[in-house]
Design a protein around this motif. Structure first.
Motif, short mmCIF file in Angstrom:
data_model
loop_
_atom_site.label_atom_id
_atom_site.label_comp_id
_atom_site.label_asym_id
_atom_site.label_seq_id
_atom_site.Cartn_x
_atom_site.Cartn_y
_atom_site.Cartn_z
N TRP A 340 0.84 -1.20 0.00
CA TRP A 340 0.00 0.00 0.00
C TRP A 340 0.88 1.25 0.00
N ASP A 341 0.66 2.12 -0.98
CA ASP A 341 1.50 3.32 -1.10
C ASP A 341 0.68 4.57 -1.39
N ARG A 345 2.85 5.81 4.99
CA ARG A 345 3.20 4.74 5.91
C ARG A 345 4.14 3.71 5.26
N SER A 346 4.94 3.07 6.09
CA SER A 346 5.83 1.99 5.66
C SER A 346 5.49 0.73 6.45
N TYR A 369 12.82 -3.96 8.61
CA TYR A 369 12.95 -2.88 7.63
C TYR A 369 11.61 -2.18 7.48
N LEU A 370 11.66 -0.95 7.01
CA LEU A 370 10.45 -0.21 6.68
C LEU A 370 10.34 -0.16 5.16
N CYS A 371 9.25 -0.73 4.64
CA CYS A 371 9.12 -0.92 3.20
C CYS A 371 7.79 -0.34 2.73
N LYS A 392 4.08 -7.31 10.28
CA LYS A 392 4.34 -7.24 11.71
C LYS A 392 3.93 -5.92 12.35
N CYS A 393 3.49 -4.98 11.56
CA CYS A 393 3.04 -3.72 12.15
C CYS A 393 2.10 -3.01 11.20
N PHE A 394 1.16 -2.27 11.75
CA PHE A 394 0.18 -1.51 10.99
C PHE A 394 -0.76 -2.42 10.20
N LEU A 395 -1.75 -1.80 9.62
CA LEU A 395 -2.63 -2.52 8.70
C LEU A 395 -1.85 -2.81 7.41
#
Length: 401
Positions: A340-341, A345-346, A369-371, A392-395
């Motif tokens: 999602w971009d 958010r990453s 990593y933040l991708c 592992k984090c966020f929607l």
């Protein structure tokens, strides 16, 4: 008068090009026996020919007919044992005219023709014949075509045969052509990871081949069977009664199967290079995740929070994710995903693959990593049936391409 006759090739002003007339006149010599000074005998059929034409077109014939041997004597008759009259007729026509018609010939004749092109040193003819054979591959002719292509080291034709056999493995195993394969060609086929037939079917086909080729070394052939991929029932009720494998070999296979991780077994899988196999076209489906139908539709331009993406909720144990089941066990080494971009958010994630949905191997770990946006992911090639992607984090929303 205009020089634009349809039978005449276009030539620049001041240039004369009557090659087609030359080809017709020299080709006419092949029909009659005028001026012939050498005769080939193939399957008791006589082929009068002209030394100078053969020597001009082919180094092999130049050495044969002007090398001082008995074949160089006037009016010599030269028997040829390694071809057929049909294939040799085609070769002489090509030598005299530069033309050959392949479309009306049987595969056996075309393969003999290909053999002559290789033996007598006509690389352009060899390439053109190979390209035509690539277009007419089928279950009945692919094995004998592969045998010839392997023998003469024809890479494009060999590759096309392998791809065809990989995608039709079970039908190839039951074909009559499979029984006629040379031992080398046979092993080259069944040792491929991408020859993805059930191991029981491979074993039974090799058993039939051994019966049909009783003089060959059966022990070497049977080493190509991946016994640990067979069930205990198959090992005891199919392999053991054949007598071609020792009890120790069967016990070793049972031991490997029982003591190894499932993903450590040497599985076979479908190989479809340069294509997205995570699509409905190849039978893939989303088995876990929200908006399942959105993942495999391929629309990477029009998407928002309500459509165009699959997603999954975040839980405490980080085991919920989007799980894709491929249409068949497949060899993969590359995954492209679109995260999602539509905002800043990453995301962090990892990807695991499995054959049985119980034993998972992690092939990508970007959990630290933040991708965002497009991810082009490469890893060592593996055979798998299931792909699991966990955020592992966020929607988390993503699309596989």
């Amino acid at each position: 008068m205009s020089n634009s006759h349809p039978l005449r090739p276009f030539t620049a002003v001041g240039e004369i090009d009557h090659v087609h007339i030359l080809s017709e006149h020299i080709g006419a010599l092949l029909i009659g026996e005028e001026y012939g000074d050498v005769t080939f005998v193939v399957e008791k059929k006589r082929f009068p020919a002209h030394r100078v034409i053969l020597a001009a077109r082919c180094q092999y014939f130049r050495a044969l007919l002007y090398g001082g041997m008995r074949e160089s004597q006037p009016e010599a008759e030269i028997p040829l044992q390694d071809t057929t009259a049909e294939a040799f007729t085609m070769l002489l026509k090509y030598i005299y005219t530069g033309r050959a018609t392949l479309t009306d010939e049987k595969e056996e004749v075309l393969l003999d023709f290909l053999s002559l092109a290789h033996k007598y040193g006509f690389p352009e003819l060899e390439d053109s014949t190979s390209e035509y054979l690539c277009t007419i591959l089928n279950i009945q002719n692919v094995c004998m075509t592969f045998d010839v292509a392997s023998l003469y080291s024809l890479p494009k034709l060999t590759c096309m045969c392998c791809m065809f056999m990989d995608r039709n493995a079970q039908e190839v195993l039951s074909s009559d052509g499979f029984l006629s394969l040379s031992k080398t060609a046979l092993l080259n086929i069944v040792l491929r990871d991408s020859f993805a037939a059930p191991e029981k079917d491979i074993f039974l086909a090799l058993l039939n081949w051994c019966k049909h080729n009783a003089k060959e070394d059966h022990a070497e052939i049977m080493q190509a069977v991946r016994l640990p991929l067979m069930s205990l029932t198959e090992l005891l009720n199919v392999v053991r009664p054949s007598g071609l494998l020792s009890p120790d070999a069967i016990l070793d296979a049972i031991k490997v199967r029982s003591e190894s991780r499932d993903m450590d077994l040497n599985y076979r899988g479908m190989l479809i290079p340069e294509e997205n196999i995570a699509t409905m076209k190849y039978g893939a489906q989303v088995v876990k995740g929200e908006l399942k139908s959105a993942l495999l539709d391929g629309d990477t331009q029009n998407y928002d929070l309500d459509h165009g993406f699959s997603r999954h909720p975040i839980d405490d144990d980080c085991r919920s994710g989007i799980e894709i089941k491929l249409g068949q066990p497949s060899i993969i080494n590359h995954i492209r995903i679109l995260l999602w971009d539509r905002d800043s958010r990453s995301y962090s994630y990892f990807i695991e693959v499995s054959m049985d949905e119980l034993d998972w191997i992690r092939v990508i770990d970007h959990s630290h990593y933040l991708c965002r946006s497009w991810q082009k992911l490469y890893f060592p090639a593996r055979v798998c049936r299931l792909v699991l992607m966990v955020n592992k984090c966020f929607l988390f929303l993503f699309k596989v391409i």
